[in-house]
Every structure is written in structure tokens, then in C-alpha cells.
Enzyme design. Structure first.
Site, PDB file in Angstrom:
ATOM      1  N   CYS A  41      -4.671  12.510  12.537  1.00 34.88           N
ATOM      2  CA  CYS A  41      -5.622  11.408  12.364  1.00 34.88           C
ATOM      3  C   CYS A  41      -5.389  10.912  13.811  1.00 34.88           C
ATOM      4  O   CYS A  41      -4.984  11.196  14.588  1.00 34.88           O
ATOM      5  CB  CYS A  41      -5.273  10.526  11.088  1.00 34.88           C
ATOM      6  SG  CYS A  41      -3.735   9.499  11.609  1.00 34.88           S
TER       7      CYS A  41
ATOM      8  N   LYS B  25       0.726  -1.080  -0.269  1.00 38.59           N
ATOM      9  CA  LYS B  25      -0.100  -0.021  -0.014  1.00 38.59           C
ATOM     10  C   LYS B  25       0.957   1.269   0.057  1.00 38.59           C
ATOM     11  O   LYS B  25       0.521   2.090  -0.943  1.00 38.59           O
ATOM     12  CB  LYS B  25      -0.936  -0.114   1.198  1.00 38.59           C
ATOM     13  CG  LYS B  25      -1.649   1.436   1.526  1.00 38.59           C
ATOM     14  CD  LYS B  25      -2.506   1.358   2.721  1.00 38.59           C
ATOM     15  CE  LYS B  25      -1.764   1.639   4.133  1.00 38.59           C
ATOM     16  NZ  LYS B  25      -1.443   2.981   4.225  1.00 38.59           N
ATOM     17  N   ASN B  26       1.938   1.349   0.922  1.00 36.26           N
ATOM     18  CA  ASN B  26       2.659   2.562   0.962  1.00 36.26           C
ATOM     19  C   ASN B  26       3.660   2.918  -0.127  1.00 36.26           C
ATOM     20  O   ASN B  26       4.048   3.908  -0.260  1.00 36.26           O
ATOM     21  CB  ASN B  26       3.121   2.403   2.498  1.00 36.26           C
ATOM     22  CG  ASN B  26       2.326   2.671   3.496  1.00 36.26           C
ATOM     23  OD1 ASN B  26       1.030   2.964   3.358  1.00 36.26           O
ATOM     24  ND2 ASN B  26       2.642   2.301   4.873  1.00 36.26           N
TER      25      ASN B  26
ATOM     26  N   ARG C 137       0.494  14.332  13.176  1.00 38.94           N
ATOM     27  CA  ARG C 137       1.183  13.997  11.887  1.00 38.94           C
ATOM     28  C   ARG C 137       1.416  15.498  10.908  1.00 38.94           C
ATOM     29  O   ARG C 137       0.691  15.654   9.936  1.00 38.94           O
ATOM     30  CB  ARG C 137       0.444  13.128  10.982  1.00 38.94           C
ATOM     31  CG  ARG C 137       0.119  11.805  11.680  1.00 38.94           C
ATOM     32  CD  ARG C 137      -0.789  10.660  11.034  1.00 38.94           C
ATOM     33  NE  ARG C 137       0.118  10.165  10.034  1.00 38.94           N
ATOM     34  CZ  ARG C 137      -0.369   9.164   9.135  1.00 38.94           C
ATOM     35  NH1 ARG C 137      -1.547   8.840   9.284  1.00 38.94           N
ATOM     36  NH2 ARG C 137       0.310   8.712   8.318  1.00 38.94           N
TER      37      ARG C 137
ATOM     38  N   ARG D 115      -9.200  -0.247   3.630  1.00 35.07           N
ATOM     39  CA  ARG D 115      -8.080   0.758   3.024  1.00 35.07           C
ATOM     40  C   ARG D 115      -6.971   0.173   2.645  1.00 35.07           C
ATOM     41  O   ARG D 115      -5.961   0.488   1.898  1.00 35.07           O
ATOM     42  CB  ARG D 115      -7.925   2.122   3.975  1.00 35.07           C
ATOM     43  CG  ARG D 115      -9.234   2.744   4.475  1.00 35.07           C
ATOM     44  CD  ARG D 115      -8.895   3.963   5.114  1.00 35.07           C
ATOM     45  NE  ARG D 115      -8.211   4.749   4.405  1.00 35.07           N
ATOM     46  CZ  ARG D 115      -7.857   5.879   4.429  1.00 35.07           C
ATOM     47  NH1 ARG D 115      -8.580   6.728   5.291  1.00 35.07           N
ATOM     48  NH2 ARG D 115      -7.314   6.943   3.787  1.00 35.07           N
TER      49      ARG D 115
ATOM     50  N   ASP E 222       3.529   0.284  12.377  1.00 35.91           N
ATOM     51  CA  ASP E 222       2.289  -0.237  11.819  1.00 35.91           C
ATOM     52  C   ASP E 222       2.007  -1.823  12.356  1.00 35.91           C
ATOM     53  O   ASP E 222       0.974  -2.121  12.139  1.00 35.91           O
ATOM     54  CB  ASP E 222       2.406  -0.048  10.117  1.00 35.91           C
ATOM     55  CG  ASP E 222       2.516   1.073   9.637  1.00 35.91           C
ATOM     56  OD1 ASP E 222       2.668   1.008   8.551  1.00 35.91           O
ATOM     57  OD2 ASP E 222       2.167   1.896  10.523  1.00 35.91           O
TER      58      ASP E 222
HETATM   59  C1  EPZ Z   1       3.953   6.623   6.692  1.00 34.44           C
HETATM   60  O1  EPZ Z   1       3.429   7.583   7.139  1.00 34.44           O
HETATM   61  C2  EPZ Z   1       2.944   5.484   6.429  1.00 34.44           C
HETATM   62  N1  EPZ Z   1       2.004   5.894   5.549  1.00 34.44           N
HETATM   63  C3  EPZ Z   1       2.416   5.115   7.753  1.00 34.44           C
HETATM   64  O2  EPZ Z   1       1.527   3.810   7.598  1.00 34.44           O
HETATM   65  C4  EPZ Z   1       3.602   4.793   8.721  1.00 34.44           C
HETATM   66  O3  EPZ Z   1       3.009   4.339  10.080  1.00 34.44           O
HETATM   67  C5  EPZ Z   1       4.485   5.966   8.878  1.00 34.44           C
HETATM   68  O4  EPZ Z   1       5.077   6.146   7.387  1.00 34.44           O
HETATM   69  C6  EPZ Z   1       5.800   5.440   9.826  1.00 34.44           C
HETATM   70  O5  EPZ Z   1       6.480   4.191   9.208  1.00 34.44           O
HETATM   71  C7  EPZ Z   1       2.159   5.953   4.126  1.00 34.44           C
HETATM   72  O6  EPZ Z   1       3.164   5.438   3.883  1.00 34.44           O
HETATM   73  C8  EPZ Z   1       1.004   6.476   3.389  1.00 34.44           C
HETATM   74  P1  EPZ Z   1       6.238   9.674   8.896  1.00 34.44           P
HETATM   75  P2  EPZ Z   1       3.896   9.148   7.289  1.00 34.44           P
HETATM   76  O7  EPZ Z   1       6.246  10.961   8.143  1.00 34.44           O
HETATM   77  O8  EPZ Z   1       4.818   9.348   6.175  1.00 34.44           O
HETATM   78  C9  EPZ Z   1       6.607  12.944  12.362  1.00 34.44           C
HETATM   79  C10 EPZ Z   1      -0.343   2.829   7.626  1.00 34.44           C
HETATM   80  O9  EPZ Z   1      -0.739   2.129   8.767  1.00 34.44           O
HETATM   81  N2  EPZ Z   1       6.690  13.896  11.071  1.00 34.44           N
HETATM   82  O10 EPZ Z   1       7.390   8.838   8.582  1.00 34.44           O
HETATM   83  O11 EPZ Z   1       3.199  10.118   7.737  1.00 34.44           O
HETATM   84  C11 EPZ Z   1       5.274  12.365  12.535  1.00 34.44           C
HETATM   85  O12 EPZ Z   1       4.464  13.035  13.228  1.00 34.44           O
HETATM   86  C12 EPZ Z   1       0.116   4.159   7.897  1.00 34.44           C
HETATM   87  O13 EPZ Z   1      -0.197   2.215   6.779  1.00 34.44           O
HETATM   88  C13 EPZ Z   1       6.856  15.177  11.528  1.00 34.44           C
HETATM   89  O14 EPZ Z   1       7.214  15.535  12.695  1.00 34.44           O
HETATM   90  O15 EPZ Z   1       5.088   9.077   8.521  1.00 34.44           O
HETATM   91  C14 EPZ Z   1       5.478  11.053  13.080  1.00 34.44           C
HETATM   92  O16 EPZ Z   1       5.439  11.134  14.463  1.00 34.44           O
HETATM   93  C15 EPZ Z   1      -0.139   4.555   9.290  1.00 34.44           C
HETATM   94  N3  EPZ Z   1       7.014  16.198  10.495  1.00 34.44           N
HETATM   95  C16 EPZ Z   1       6.927  10.831  12.567  1.00 34.44           C
HETATM   96  O17 EPZ Z   1       7.402  11.861  11.907  1.00 34.44           O
HETATM   97  C17 EPZ Z   1       6.796  16.084   9.188  1.00 34.44           C
HETATM   98  O18 EPZ Z   1       7.030  16.740   8.369  1.00 34.44           O
HETATM   99  C18 EPZ Z   1       6.914   9.669  11.640  1.00 34.44           C
HETATM  100  O19 EPZ Z   1       5.978  10.054  10.499  1.00 34.44           O
HETATM  101  C19 EPZ Z   1       6.614  14.373   8.680  1.00 34.44           C
HETATM  102  C20 EPZ Z   1       6.513  13.561   9.984  1.00 34.44           C
END
Ligand code: EPZ
Length: 422
Positions: A117, A22-23, A122, A401, A309
């Protein structure tokens, strides 16, 4: 609305084949915009998030259709609407990848700011930091992010936090920036590597994906290509956990073993048997568990650490372990929404900030359950499969999803699961 009815206590046995990731799909579909020609993507999962992204691209004017063997063909040349509305983004957070893709292709993008969410606030500050470093003027007004640049120029970008989304989004924009971009403290997830490989198949020059420093030589004209996306390591891990939780014996086909090292190690530490091999065509993983698992401690970290995840499904498994497991959720600030539902099944869990102490119980009991997000839903399914008696799992639109043909695949390995349309 629909819900699942699960009669638990059945051992899962047999084999299951993993679908496309998916990702990876959610990053690579928008990336097709960067090509001046059509792209064809294979092994895409039939899940709601991919269908939503397909609709969004169509609303933007792209031609999207499917080939006889299930591939998706995307022709971005007909795009005539570069404004991604809140209605689109509110239904699919990952549509923010359209920011990087449109900025890299057109030098202009308008995408609604995604809200938080259930698992956390996020923010996307690191995405915006990267776009600005490349020379884009990024403004946020009335919930709309507008990013524009007459000319994008390569830059050195250090991510303050390891972010999958920011790493990929900046990579997409940097492909359209003249000169060299270096992304430091980059995420190393398999879907980051898959997105980089796809960009290189289109003629980009992206090096170092999978390490914490990614180098992009941008400004090259990209062409169309055909690309099969990788298998979904989170779907695979979910089935591995379900097999162990039901004390079953399941072969999981179409996987990449290195993507599953963290979950394999933790399942083996808990007493499950995990064997990986290949049948000459594809890799497989076999997971079995005869006895009540031992408690293990989990700390989620960016790849190659234990994936956030799988924290929720793993907690459902450890709820019946012998002893106390400590689970620390280091990535998202609110990813324990499934705990209340597990407690209603008889689980004994105490939360203190980002740590859950799971005091294993011998038996869980079926109950009416409500999913709060995608992986919480997966956790409730794992718990219901291993519980005694009947469970109903509601809000399964979350599960639709991210898991392709979930009930069909589970039924094929012995689960007593039925989807009921209300
Ligand atoms: C991706 O989300 C995945 N989604 C998530 O999967 C997954 O849990 C996550 O990566 C971590 O592996 C997709 O790929 C579509 P991050 P993403 O940016 O990119 C903080 C699922 O169930 N952060 O790596 O949004 C954030 O708040 C979903 O498949 C900032 O502070 O995750 C978090 O604490 C859920 N500023 C941490 O970094 C930013 O600009 C990691 O988030 C971006 C992120």
C-alpha cells in the site's frame, strides 16, 4: 467523490467521545469464525473498513445483523464459502485475518495475497512462517494463499520482526492447534490484547498478550460470547494533537490513559497541557495549549513506543513549532507521503530516507490538498484546522475508513469543516 472544506484558525474547544478501535474490530470480527456459535460485538465503530469486513463475512455465507442498540451479531455456522477473493482483500488488507481464523476453525483457508500500500510493501512472511510452524501446508499460487492442515499442532514461533498482524493472525490459528503455542517477540499493541481477551471470552486459553511472549493452549471448543471492543487510541491521539495544534482546550472522553502515554508525553514535552482523570464512569483526557509549541523529536516504535499511526498527524502539529523537530519513521518505509501536501501549505520539511527534519514555521496557509492514505488524511485535517484560510481536502474516502463521524465530531468542538459531495 466527496471532499472537505476547512476554514482554519478556529480553536477547538469542548468535548469529544472516542469510538471503538478500528484495529481491534478488524481482528475481532474475523475471530468470530472460531466460535461454533453466534457472537455479539459492541462498541464497533461505524467506519468503512468495518462495513467492508461485514460485507466479506456475508459473502462467505455468515449471518451478520445489527441489534437495536447498535451491536453486531455474527453467526459463523452458515459460512459456506471459504475463498476470500482478491477483490475483497484489495479493498481491505486486514481481511488476511480470515486466514488465521479459517485455518484455526476449518483447517483450510484460501485468501488472496494482499498487495502493498502507499506506506510500504507490507509483506506477510511472518504470518506464513507461523502457520507453517503450526503444521499448515501454505502455498502461494497466482496471488492466492492456500493454507491447509489435517491437524494443527502447537509450536514455538519467534517473530523476526515485531508485527501486529502476524501476532494476531498466528494467535487465531493457534487457538485451533492441539497443545501449546508460544509466540515470542510478539507485538504488544492494545488491539493485540483486545483480540486475546476476546478469544478468552470465547473459552480459549491465551496468556501473556501485552508482553512479548504469548502462550496459547489450543484445541479447545469455543463458544459464542458478547464482547465490547476497546476505544481507539489512534482516534484519541488524533483529537489530542488537533486540540494542541489549534491552541484549543478539548476533553477527550472514553479513553484508556495507559494506551496514550507516548502521545501524552510528547505533547507535554512540546509545551501542551495534558491531564487525565475519570468522572466515576469513564476515563478522559484534557488537552490544551496556549502558546506556539516547542519542537520535539519523534521516533516511531512498536507499542509502547510512539505509534507510527500518529507520526503523520504529529508532523502536521510540529510544522508550526518553534525550532527543528526530527521525526524518524522506523516501522514503514514510505510513510511520508503527506509531506508534499504540508509543504504546499508553507511547511518547511526535508526528508532523508526515514528521517524528516521539520523546521517549524509560525504560520501555515490553506490550500487544495490530497490525502494519500488514512493517517495522511488525518494529518492534512490537523494542518488545515491550524492554518489560516481555506483548505480543501480530497480523497477523503481514505479518512472514512478509520474515523467515525469525523466532520461531525470536529464541528461539535468548533471546527469550521464541511463535507462537499462532488
Ligand atoms: C497494523 O498493521 C495496523 N493495521 C496499522 O495501522 C499499524 O500502522 C501497524 O499495525 C503498526 O502498528 C491494522 O491493525 C489493521 P505490522 P500491520 O505487521 O499488522 C513488517 C492504520 O492506519 N512486517 O505490525 O500490517 C511490516 O512491513 C494502519 O490504522 C514484515 O516484514 O503492521 C512493517 O514494516 C496503517 N513481515 C512492520 O513489520 C510480516 O509478515 C510492522 O508491520 C508482517 C509485517
Amino acid at each position: 467523490m466527496a471532499y472537505y472544506v476547512i476554514n482554519g484558525g478556529k480553536r477547538l474547544e469542548g468535548s469529544v467521545t472516542i469510538s471503538g478501535a478500528k484495529n481491534a474490530a478488524l481482528a475481532i470480527i474475523p475471530a468470530c469464525i472460531l466460535a461454533g456459535e453466534s457472537c455479539r460485538l459492541e462498541n464497533l465503530p461505524h467506519i468503512e473498513d468495518v462495513h467492508l469486513l461485514e460485507q466479506i463475512l456475508r459473502m462467505m455465507g455468515a449471518e451478520v445483523d445489527f441489534t437495536a442498540d447498535g451491536g453486531m451479531r455474527i453467526n459463523p455456522k452458515t459460512i459456506n464459502n471459504r475463498h476470500v477473493t482478491f477483490d475483497m482483500v484489495s479493498r481491505l488488507r486486514a481481511s488476511y485475518y480470515l486466514l488465521g481464523a479459517m485455518l484455526g476453525r476449518y483447517g483450510y483457508a484460501e485468501v488472496a495475497l494482499p498487495g502493498g500500500c502507499s506506506i510500504g510493501q507490507r509483506p506477510i512472511d511472518q504470518h506464513i512462517k507461523g502457520f507453517r510452524a503450526l503444521g499448515a501446508d501454505v502455498q502461494i499460487q497466482r496471488g492466492i494463499i492456500t493454507a491447509k492442515a489435517d491437524r494443527l499442532v502447537g509450536a514455538e514461533i519467534y517473530l523476526d520482526v515485531v508485527s501486529v498482524g502476524a501476532t494476531i493472525n498466528i494467535m487465531l490459528a493457534a487457538v485451533g492447534a492441539e497443545g501449546r503455542t508460544i509466540i515470542s517477540n510478539a507485538a504488544k499493541e492494545p488491539h493485540v490484547v483486545d483480540a486475546a481477551n476476546f478469544l478468552n471470552m470465547m473459552g480459549a486459553q491465551v496468556k501473556g498478550a501485552g508482553t512479548d511472549v504469548i502462550r496459547i493452549n489450543g484445541g479447545r471448543k469455543l463458544h459464542g460470547c458478547t464482547y465490547p471492543i476497546i476505544p481507539d487510541q489512534i482516534e484519541a491521539g488524533t483529537y489530542m494533537i488537533a486540540a494542541a495544534a489549534t491552541r484549543g482546550d478539548v476533553v477527550i472522553n472514553n479513553i484508556i490513559p495507559t494506551h496514550l502515554e507516548a502521545i501524552s508525553a510528547k505533547l507535554m514535552e512540546s509545551g501542551a497541557h495534558v491531564i487525565d482523570g475519570d468522572d466515576g464512569r469513564e476515563f478522559f483526557m484534557r488537552v490544551s495549549c496556549e502558546n506556539r509549541p516547542r519542537a520535539v523529536n519523534i521516533k516511531t516504535f512498536p507499542y509502547p513506543g510512539f505509534p507510527t499511526d500518529l507520526q503523520q498527524p504529529m508532523m502536521a502539529y510540529l510544522a508550526r513549532a518553534k525550532g527543528n523537530s526530527f521525526i524518524v519513521e522506523n516501522i514503514f518505509e514510505n510513510r511520508f507521503n503527506h509531506v508534499g501536501e504540508l509543504q504546499r501549505m508553507g511547511a518547511n520539511i526535508i526528508i532523508n530516507d526515514r528521517t524528516a527534519m521539520v523546521e517549524g514555521v509560525d504560520r501555515l496557509f490553506g490550500a487544495p490538498l490530497y490525502a494519500s492514505d488514512l493517517r495522511a488524511g488525518a494529518a492534512l485535517i490537523v494542518a488545515a484546522l491550524s492554518a489560516e484560510g481555506r483548505s480543501e481536502i480530497h480523497n477523503i474516502e481514505y479518512i472514512d475508513r478509520g474515523y467515525e463521524y469525523f466532520e461531525q465530531k470536529l464541528r461539535a468542538i468548533g471546527a469550521d469543516i464541511t463535507r462537499v459531495e462532488e
